[in-house]
Design an enzyme around this catalytic site. Structure first.
Site, PDB file in Angstrom:
ATOM      1  N   ASP A 110       0.827  -1.212   0.000  1.00  0.00           N
ATOM      2  CA  ASP A 110       0.000   0.000   0.000  1.00  0.00           C
ATOM      3  C   ASP A 110       0.863   1.266   0.000  1.00  0.00           C
ATOM      4  O   ASP A 110       2.038   1.237   0.376  1.00  0.00           O
ATOM      5  CB  ASP A 110      -0.923  -0.013   1.236  1.00  0.00           C
ATOM      6  CG  ASP A 110      -2.100   0.936   1.077  1.00  0.00           C
ATOM      7  OD1 ASP A 110      -2.429   1.311  -0.063  1.00  0.00           O
ATOM      8  OD2 ASP A 110      -2.695   1.300   2.111  1.00  0.00           O
TER       9      ASP A 110
ATOM     10  N   ASN B 244     -10.791  -2.327  -5.653  1.00  0.00           N
ATOM     11  CA  ASN B 244      -9.996  -1.308  -6.359  1.00  0.00           C
ATOM     12  C   ASN B 244     -10.611  -0.893  -7.704  1.00  0.00           C
ATOM     13  O   ASN B 244     -10.192   0.105  -8.292  1.00  0.00           O
ATOM     14  CB  ASN B 244      -8.553  -1.787  -6.576  1.00  0.00           C
ATOM     15  CG  ASN B 244      -7.710  -1.792  -5.317  1.00  0.00           C
ATOM     16  OD1 ASN B 244      -6.822  -2.630  -5.145  1.00  0.00           O
ATOM     17  ND2 ASN B 244      -7.961  -0.862  -4.403  1.00  0.00           N
TER      18      ASN B 244
END
Ligand code: IPE
Ligand code: IPE
Ligand code: MG
Length: 264
Positions: free
Chosen positions: A29, A77
């Site tokens: 991330d 996502n």
């Protein structure tokens, strides 16, 4: 969940083999934040993140880690802008093509978990080529989680199990934890021993929800593009100091150096 390495540390060369994680999973991330901090568009963070992927795969192969699972794209996502998703697909395709020779040289075996829908055909073709080519490799398994969601994985598993019951292949009362594990995308894979997250957030974000039940969590504030082999070694060194009890008690004579010392 420890965010800082406050434990007595041993350099990686001194860690006995049985205290190494066999399976490391990574929530990669902070690509966007890293880029924005440099005054760059978010996609530049994804591009730089590929360098970190290379360094991590290389180090896992060198350290003979059985499996490395990387969270590349979550089922959530798809909410992102189309141009960012297009760029991620382009990177994925490029990685599959450009890394193939290195993957073979490193004896790495590539696997993919996640749903295929939404992944462009040409990207799937390149993924399949790499999977096929590397299938007989015997070193580190590199498992890429692409369009992966832990809840979606459970839905798929439950549907498959329910079908088995409906068709009489399986009795409801015979369903065990092993039955569920065998119907997940990760069938045949060990659960992660160590789960790493970069960019500081203390959450799982729908990653390996079933498999993570007894994983050791290690979170760094570094963003994924800043992650290098020494960060991985920090995480492994910290992991080696953990006292894993799996609901039981510390084994007498356990070499975990971070155990709470409250005697009885
Ligand atoms: C991780 O970085 C990569 C993907 C989720 C594909 P992010 O893109 O989430 O970066 P941040 O968290 O917004 O900084
Ligand atoms: C998790 O990162 C998914 C990947 C690393 C592929 P996100 O950036 O999507 O997670 P949230 O939204 O911060 O929970
Ligand atoms: Mg993020």
């Amino acid at each position: 969940m420890s965010k800082t390495a406050t434990t007595a540390r041993h350099p990686i060369e001194e860690i006995p083999r049985d205290r190494f994680p066999k399976h490391i999973a990574v929530i990669m991330d902070g690509n966007g934040r890293w880029a924005q901090r440099q005054g760059l568009p978010r996609i530049e963070g994804h591009r730089r993140g590929v360098h970190s992927v290379r360094a991590t795969v290389e180090e896992c192969a060198r350290l003979k880690i059985d499996q490395l699972t990387l969270y590349c794209l979550s089922s959530e996502n798809w909410k992102r802008p189309q141009h960012e998703l297009d760029f991620l697909m382009h990177l994925l395709e490029q990685y599959m093509i450009e890394e193939r020779a290195t993957i073979m040289k490193q004896n790495v075996r590539v696997k993919i978990i996640g749903r295929r829908d939404g992944i462009p055909d040409q990207v799937q073709r390149e993924m399949d080529k790499t999977i096929e080519l590397s299938t007989a490799n015997t070193g580190t398994t590199l498992c890429l989680a692409i369009n992966y969601g832990g809840r979606a994985e459970m839905v798929d598993a439950v549907q498959c199990i329910a079908e088995g019951v409906q068709q009489g292949r399986l009795k409801a009362e015979d369903i065990t934890e092993a039955t569920i594990a065998e119907h997940l995308y990760t069938r045949g894979m060990p659960d992660p021993d160590l789960m790493i997250r970069t960019a500081g957030e203390m959450r799982i974000s729908n990653f390996l929800l079933w498999q993570v039940s007894y994983s050791e969590l290690w979170v760094t504030d570094l963003c994924w593009p800043e992650f290098r082999e020494e960060t991985l070694r920090d995480a492994i060194e910290n992991f080696a100091s953990r006292d894993r009890r799996f609901g039981g008690l510390t084994k007498p004579g356990s070499s975990g150096v971070d155990a709470c010392s409250s005697g009885d």
